[in-house]
Motif scaffolding. Structure first.
Motif, PDB file in Angstrom:
ATOM      1  N   ASN A 153      -7.456   8.938  31.512  1.00  0.00           N
ATOM      2  CA  ASN A 153      -8.764   9.647  31.869  1.00  0.00           C
ATOM      3  C   ASN A 153      -8.747  11.077  33.341  1.00  0.00           C
ATOM      4  O   ASN A 153      -9.618  11.938  33.836  1.00  0.00           O
ATOM      5  N   ASP A 154      -7.598  10.414  34.024  1.00  0.00           N
ATOM      6  CA  ASP A 154      -8.121  11.586  35.452  1.00  0.00           C
ATOM      7  C   ASP A 154      -7.517  12.992  35.276  1.00  0.00           C
ATOM      8  O   ASP A 154      -7.807  13.962  36.033  1.00  0.00           O
ATOM      9  N   LYS A 155      -6.597  13.128  33.799  1.00  0.00           N
ATOM     10  CA  LYS A 155      -6.985  14.397  33.362  1.00  0.00           C
ATOM     11  C   LYS A 155      -8.113  15.221  32.846  1.00  0.00           C
ATOM     12  O   LYS A 155      -8.275  16.410  32.722  1.00  0.00           O
ATOM     13  N   ILE A 156      -9.028  14.522  32.665  1.00  0.00           N
ATOM     14  CA  ILE A 156     -10.275  14.969  32.426  1.00  0.00           C
ATOM     15  C   ILE A 156     -11.327  14.922  33.191  1.00  0.00           C
ATOM     16  O   ILE A 156     -12.078  16.423  33.377  1.00  0.00           O
ATOM     17  N   LEU A 157     -11.528  13.996  34.347  1.00  0.00           N
ATOM     18  CA  LEU A 157     -12.747  14.413  35.655  1.00  0.00           C
ATOM     19  C   LEU A 157     -11.947  14.417  36.475  1.00  0.00           C
ATOM     20  O   LEU A 157     -11.002  13.157  36.324  1.00  0.00           O
ATOM     21  N   ASP A 158     -12.802  14.915  37.633  1.00  0.00           N
ATOM     22  CA  ASP A 158     -12.117  15.667  39.262  1.00  0.00           C
ATOM     23  C   ASP A 158     -11.914  13.549  39.705  1.00  0.00           C
ATOM     24  O   ASP A 158     -13.173  13.825  40.163  1.00  0.00           O
ATOM     25  N   ALA A 159     -11.190  12.907  40.027  1.00  0.00           N
ATOM     26  CA  ALA A 159     -11.493  11.212  40.999  1.00  0.00           C
ATOM     27  C   ALA A 159     -12.835  11.861  41.661  1.00  0.00           C
ATOM     28  O   ALA A 159     -13.684  10.817  42.258  1.00  0.00           O
ATOM     29  N   ALA A 160     -11.783  12.961  43.087  1.00  0.00           N
ATOM     30  CA  ALA A 160     -12.743  13.397  43.816  1.00  0.00           C
ATOM     31  C   ALA A 160     -14.640  14.016  43.765  1.00  0.00           C
ATOM     32  O   ALA A 160     -14.741  13.275  44.671  1.00  0.00           O
ATOM     33  N   ARG A 161     -14.434  13.329  42.309  1.00  0.00           N
ATOM     34  CA  ARG A 161     -15.638  14.416  42.108  1.00  0.00           C
ATOM     35  C   ARG A 161     -16.655  13.089  41.027  1.00  0.00           C
ATOM     36  O   ARG A 161     -17.885  13.630  40.632  1.00  0.00           O
ATOM     37  N   GLU A 162     -15.355  11.817  41.550  1.00  0.00           N
ATOM     38  CA  GLU A 162     -16.545  10.469  40.221  1.00  0.00           C
ATOM     39  C   GLU A 162     -17.776  10.373  41.058  1.00  0.00           C
ATOM     40  O   GLU A 162     -19.010   9.874  39.883  1.00  0.00           O
ATOM     41  N   ALA A 163     -18.552  10.195  42.155  1.00  0.00           N
ATOM     42  CA  ALA A 163     -20.028  10.106  42.367  1.00  0.00           C
ATOM     43  C   ALA A 163     -20.371  11.232  42.040  1.00  0.00           C
ATOM     44  O   ALA A 163     -21.981  10.436  41.397  1.00  0.00           O
ATOM     45  N   ASP A 164     -20.055  12.437  41.900  1.00  0.00           N
ATOM     46  CA  ASP A 164     -20.872  13.656  40.784  1.00  0.00           C
ATOM     47  C   ASP A 164     -21.008  12.796  39.393  1.00  0.00           C
ATOM     48  O   ASP A 164     -22.251  13.493  39.316  1.00  0.00           O
ATOM     49  N   VAL A 165     -20.101  12.681  38.926  1.00  0.00           N
ATOM     50  CA  VAL A 165     -19.965  12.280  37.611  1.00  0.00           C
ATOM     51  C   VAL A 165     -21.543  11.149  36.762  1.00  0.00           C
ATOM     52  O   VAL A 165     -22.214  10.721  36.303  1.00  0.00           O
ATOM     53  N   LEU A 166     -21.156   9.780  37.891  1.00  0.00           N
ATOM     54  CA  LEU A 166     -21.577   9.168  38.351  1.00  0.00           C
ATOM     55  C   LEU A 166     -23.126   9.468  38.735  1.00  0.00           C
ATOM     56  O   LEU A 166     -23.933   8.141  37.143  1.00  0.00           O
ATOM     57  N   ALA A 167     -23.353  10.173  39.060  1.00  0.00           N
ATOM     58  CA  ALA A 167     -24.676  10.129  39.697  1.00  0.00           C
ATOM     59  C   ALA A 167     -25.530  10.917  37.479  1.00  0.00           C
ATOM     60  O   ALA A 167     -26.747  10.419  37.180  1.00  0.00           O
ATOM     61  N   LEU A 168     -24.645  12.263  37.743  1.00  0.00           N
ATOM     62  CA  LEU A 168     -24.670  12.654  36.444  1.00  0.00           C
ATOM     63  C   LEU A 168     -25.451  11.517  35.277  1.00  0.00           C
ATOM     64  O   LEU A 168     -26.438  11.523  34.579  1.00  0.00           O
ATOM     65  N   LEU A 169     -24.285  10.395  34.715  1.00  0.00           N
ATOM     66  CA  LEU A 169     -24.450   9.090  34.529  1.00  0.00           C
ATOM     67  C   LEU A 169     -25.776   8.527  34.338  1.00  0.00           C
ATOM     68  O   LEU A 169     -26.459   7.924  33.580  1.00  0.00           O
ATOM     69  N   ARG A 170     -25.311   8.141  35.460  1.00  0.00           N
ATOM     70  CA  ARG A 170     -27.260   7.563  35.992  1.00  0.00           C
ATOM     71  C   ARG A 170     -28.987   8.089  35.438  1.00  0.00           C
ATOM     72  O   ARG A 170     -29.550   7.554  35.213  1.00  0.00           O
ATOM     73  N   GLY A 171     -28.207   9.460  35.667  1.00  0.00           N
ATOM     74  CA  GLY A 171     -29.872   9.939  35.235  1.00  0.00           C
ATOM     75  C   GLY A 171     -29.828   9.757  33.939  1.00  0.00           C
ATOM     76  O   GLY A 171     -30.705  10.018  33.602  1.00  0.00           O
ATOM     77  N   LYS A 172     -29.185   9.463  32.850  1.00  0.00           N
ATOM     78  CA  LYS A 172     -28.575   9.889  31.407  1.00  0.00           C
ATOM     79  C   LYS A 172     -29.194   8.289  31.117  1.00  0.00           C
ATOM     80  O   LYS A 172     -30.013   8.222  30.205  1.00  0.00           O
ATOM     81  N   ILE A 173     -28.862   7.432  31.736  1.00  0.00           N
ATOM     82  CA  ILE A 173     -29.075   6.183  31.569  1.00  0.00           C
ATOM     83  C   ILE A 173     -30.653   5.488  31.939  1.00  0.00           C
ATOM     84  O   ILE A 173     -31.566   5.412  31.260  1.00  0.00           O
ATOM     85  N   LEU A 174     -31.451   6.429  32.856  1.00  0.00           N
ATOM     86  CA  LEU A 174     -32.902   5.684  33.117  1.00  0.00           C
ATOM     87  C   LEU A 174     -33.813   6.258  33.163  1.00  0.00           C
ATOM     88  O   LEU A 174     -34.867   6.684  32.161  1.00  0.00           O
ATOM     89  N   GLU A 175     -33.084   8.533  31.427  1.00  0.00           N
ATOM     90  CA  GLU A 175     -34.000   9.220  30.999  1.00  0.00           C
ATOM     91  C   GLU A 175     -34.359   7.886  30.000  1.00  0.00           C
ATOM     92  O   GLU A 175     -35.176   8.526  29.085  1.00  0.00           O
ATOM     93  N   ARG A 176     -33.111   7.325  29.694  1.00  0.00           N
ATOM     94  CA  ARG A 176     -33.646   6.034  28.024  1.00  0.00           C
ATOM     95  C   ARG A 176     -34.501   5.164  28.674  1.00  0.00           C
ATOM     96  O   ARG A 176     -34.924   4.650  27.815  1.00  0.00           O
ATOM     97  N   TYR A 177     -33.565   4.903  30.032  1.00  0.00           N
ATOM     98  CA  TYR A 177     -33.919   2.826  30.485  1.00  0.00           C
ATOM     99  C   TYR A 177     -34.462   2.901  31.652  1.00  0.00           C
ATOM    100  O   TYR A 177     -34.187   2.996  32.756  1.00  0.00           O
ATOM    101  N   PRO A 178     -36.299   3.716  31.821  1.00  0.00           N
ATOM    102  CA  PRO A 178     -36.592   3.956  32.630  1.00  0.00           C
ATOM    103  C   PRO A 178     -36.229   2.629  33.551  1.00  0.00           C
ATOM    104  O   PRO A 178     -36.133   2.231  34.849  1.00  0.00           O
ATOM    105  N   ASP A 179     -35.928   0.975  33.164  1.00  0.00           N
ATOM    106  CA  ASP A 179     -36.454   0.404  33.657  1.00  0.00           C
ATOM    107  C   ASP A 179     -35.088  -0.516  34.188  1.00  0.00           C
ATOM    108  O   ASP A 179     -35.487  -1.062  35.350  1.00  0.00           O
ATOM    109  N   MET A 180     -34.424   0.290  33.937  1.00  0.00           N
ATOM    110  CA  MET A 180     -32.702   0.160  34.960  1.00  0.00           C
ATOM    111  C   MET A 180     -32.448   0.304  36.648  1.00  0.00           C
ATOM    112  O   MET A 180     -30.941   0.596  36.302  1.00  0.00           O
ATOM    113  N   THR A 181     -33.473   1.448  36.583  1.00  0.00           N
ATOM    114  CA  THR A 181     -32.979   1.566  38.393  1.00  0.00           C
ATOM    115  C   THR A 181     -31.887   0.663  38.994  1.00  0.00           C
ATOM    116  O   THR A 181     -31.462   0.908  39.183  1.00  0.00           O
ATOM    117  N   ALA A 182     -32.308  -0.765  39.007  1.00  0.00           N
ATOM    118  CA  ALA A 182     -31.814  -1.762  40.335  1.00  0.00           C
ATOM    119  C   ALA A 182     -29.827  -1.572  39.371  1.00  0.00           C
ATOM    120  O   ALA A 182     -29.139  -2.025  40.062  1.00  0.00           O
TER     121      ALA A 182
END
Ligand code: ZN
Length: 484
Positions: A153-182
Motif C-alpha cells: 500500500n505504501d507504494k500506491i499512496l504517499d504516506a506523507a499525504r495520508e491526511a489528504d487521502v483520509l479527507a477525500l475518503l471522509r467526503g465520499k463517506i459523508l456524500e453517501r451517509y450524511p449522518d456519519m459526521t461523528a
C-alpha cells in the motif's frame, strides 16, 4: 409420442407459470445485459478453488492463479489459511455439537488497470450454526504486471499525504451517509488498509462493522485518480512512460479501448428443454447424465470438445457470476445441444438464506443465462446439493425443479483423473446423474476415458432434462431429483 407431447405441454406451462413469478418476462424484450465496462477481468489468471462439501464444513473458496509462482503462493497460502482456520475452529465446536454446520464462501473480482496492474479483491463470508451473523472479510492483492510483484500500500499512496487521502475518503463517506459526521471525525491509516487498484481510481473497502455501523455491510468507496492527485505515487518500474503524476496516468487511461458493443438480444424467447427427439435416441437402451458444476471456466471447452467428438451431451450447472466472464463458452454449451442450468449466483448455501435471498440467487442466475444464451432453464442445481423446505417452496414458485445426483465423483477432492474415472465406472447405472466439476484439468482428463467407455458400455449420454423426460412422469417444480 402422445406422452411426449403431454410432457411438452406440461413443461411449457411450468415455464410460463415460473416466469409469471420471476422478475423477468421472457415474452417481452429481454433487458439488455449490463454493458461490460471492459475493466473487470474476473478471468484474470485461472480460477482455482478450495472446495469441500463433506462433514460440517461447506466451503467454496475461489481465488486466481496468475502464473507467477511467488504471487500464487502468497494468494494460495492466504486462501488456504482461511480454510484451515475455519476447519480448526469447527473441529473444536463439532466435538460439542455434532449437528454443527459451517460455511465459508470466497469470491473475487479482478480489475485490470492500463495493462500495468491488476487489483484483486477477495470477498468472503464465514458462518456457522453458533454465529448470530455471518462474518464478512476482505483481502486485497494488487499486482504490478511489469515487475510481476505484489504492490504494498505504501507504494500506491504517499504516506506523507495520508491526511489528504483520509479527507477525500471522509467526503465520499459523508456524500453517501450524511449522518456519519461523528463516525468519521477521527480517522487513521487503518481506514486505508484495504485499497484495490481499479480502472478510474482506488477503491477503499471497509469491512462490515469495522469503522462504520455493521448494518451498512461491506462498503466500497472509490477515490478517483484525478482527485487523489499527488497522493497517488504508483508507477510501474519498467513501463516505457513512468507514471508518477495523475495527469499522465489519466492520459494513458484515456487510451484504453472503449467497451465492446453489447451483444444483440437473442432471438429465442423461450427455449424448451430438448425432449427425446434428438437423433439416434433409443428408449430401450440405458441412459446416464454427466453434470458439470461450478463453471464456466477455461476447462469447459475441453469437455465440450470431447462431447462433440463422441456425439454426447451433458448438463452444465453454471455459477451466475461467472457467466459474463465466459459468454462464448456458455453460448457454445447451448449451440452444441448440451443443457445449461444454474447453480446459484455466487455459490452460497441456499438453506442458510431467507426466502428473498434464495429467490435473488435463482432469479439473477436464470436472468444472466437467458441474457447470455437465450435459454430459460427449468432446472437448477443447488450449491452443495443443500435443500430444505424453504428452498423447495421458492423453487416451486419460480417453476424450477431441483437437480442433485446419484453418482458423486468427488473430483474436487481427488483432482485425479484415475479416481474420477474409477468413481464413474464403478457406480454407473441406468438413469444415473453423475456429479463432476468443469474446473479441474484432471476432470477433463478423466472424461477422455469416461465418455467413450460409457458409450462402449451401451449408455446414451443425455442431458438431465432428457433423462428425466425419459421416465414419462411429469417433472415437477420444487421437487428434488437425484436420478431418473
Ligand atoms: Zn458447486
Amino acid at each position: 409420442m402422445k406422452r411426449t407431447i403431454l410432457l411438452f405441454l406440461l413443461i411449457l406451462s411450468l415455464v410460463l407459470a415460473g416466469c409469471a413469478n420471476s422478475a423477468q418476462n421472457p415474452s417481452g424484450a429481454p433487458e439488455p445485459a449490463e454493458p461490460d465496462s471492459g475493466q473487470s477481468v474476473y478471468e484474470y489468471g485461472e480460477p482455482n478453488i478450495i472446495a469441500s462439501n463433506e462433514g460440517y464444513l461447506y466451503c467454496y473458496l475461489l481465488y486466481p492463479k496468475t502464473g507467477n509462482t511467488d504471487i500464487d503462493k502468497t494468494i494460495y497460502d492466504w486462501a488456504y489459511s482461511v480454510y484451515t482456520d475455519a476447519q480448526e475452529e469447527l473441529a473444536l465446536l463439532y466435538e460439542e455439537d455434532t449437528a454443527l454446520e459451517g460455511e465459508i464462501n470466497l469470491q473475487y473480482n479482478a480489475y485490470l488497470v492500463r495493462d500495468a496492474y491488476v487489483g484483486i479483491e477477495e470477498l468472503g463470508f464465514y458462518s456457522h450454526s453458533h454465529m448470530a451473523h455471518p462474518t464478512n472479510f476482505v483481502k486485497i492483492f494488487n499486482i504490478d504486471l511489469t515487475t510481476q510483484t505484489l504492490i504494498e500500500n505504501d507504494k500506491i499512496l504517499d504516506a506523507a499525504r495520508e491526511a489528504d487521502v483520509l479527507a477525500l475518503l471522509r467526503g465520499k463517506i459523508l456524500e453517501r451517509y450524511p449522518d456519519m459526521t461523528a463516525n468519521v471525525e477521527e480517522m487513521d491509516g487503518e481506514w486505508l488498509e484495504n485499497i484495490v487498484l481499479n480502472h478510474d481510481g482506488i477503491d477503499v473497502v471497509l469491512e462490515r462493522g469495522e469503522h462504520l455501523p455493521s448494518a451498512f455491510g461491506l462498503l466500497t468507496f472509490s477515490l478517483p485518480y484525478t482527485e487523489l492527485g499527488a497522493a497517488f505515487i504508483l508507477s510501474p518500474a519498467s513501463a516505457e512512460t513512468p507514471i508518477t503524476q495523475t495527469a499522465s496516468f489519466e492520459a494513458v487511461l484515456s487510451e484504453t479501448t472503449t467497451p465492446p458493443p453489447a451483444e444483440p438480444a437473442p432471438e429465442t424467447q423461450l427455449a424448451l428443454p430438448p425432449l427425446l427427439m434428438q437423433d439416434g435416441f433409443d428408449p430401450d437402451k440405458p441412459i446416464i447424465a454427466l453434470t458439470f458444476d461450478d463453471g464456466p471456466s477455461k476447462v469447459t471447452p475441453r469437455i465440450l470438445d470431447l462431447l462433440g467428438q463422441y456425439g454426447a451431451r451433458a448438463t452444465f450447472c453454471v455459477v451466475g457470476n461467472r457467466v459474463n466472464s465466459y459468454p462464448d463458452i456458455v453460448r457454445r454449451v447451448v449451440a452444441e445441444g448440451s443443457e445449461l442450468i444454474g447453480h446459484s449466483w455466487d455459490h452460497k448455501q441456499l438453506t442458510k438464506l431467507s426466502a428473498d435471498g434464495i429467490q435473488a440467487e435463482l432469479v439473477k442466475t436464470k436472468d444472466v443465462i437467458y441474457e447470455t444464451a437465450g435459454v430459460s432453464p427449468l432446472l437448477y442445481r443447488p450449491p452443495y446439493g443443500a435443500v430444505n423446505n424453504s428452498v423447495k417452496t421458492v423453487s416451486a414458485s419460480l417453476g424450477l425443479s431441483i437437480i442433485n445426483w446419484s453418482i458423486d465423483t468427488k473430483d474436487w477432492k481427488s483432482r485425479n483423473a484415475e479416481s474420477v474415472y474409477q468413481a464413474v465406472m464403478s457406480q454407473a447405472a441406468d438413469g444415473g446423474i453423475i456429479l463432476c466439476h468443469d474446473l479441474y484439468g484432471s476432470t477433463a482428463d478423466a472424461m477422455e476415458r469416461v465418455i467413450p467407455e460409457l458409450i462402449a458400455r451401451g449408455y446414451q449420454l443425455v442431458t438431465v432434462s432428457e433423462l428425466l423426460s425419459a421416465s414419462g412422469a411429469p417433472i415437477e417444480a420444487g421437487t428434488v431429483y437425484y436420478k431418473r
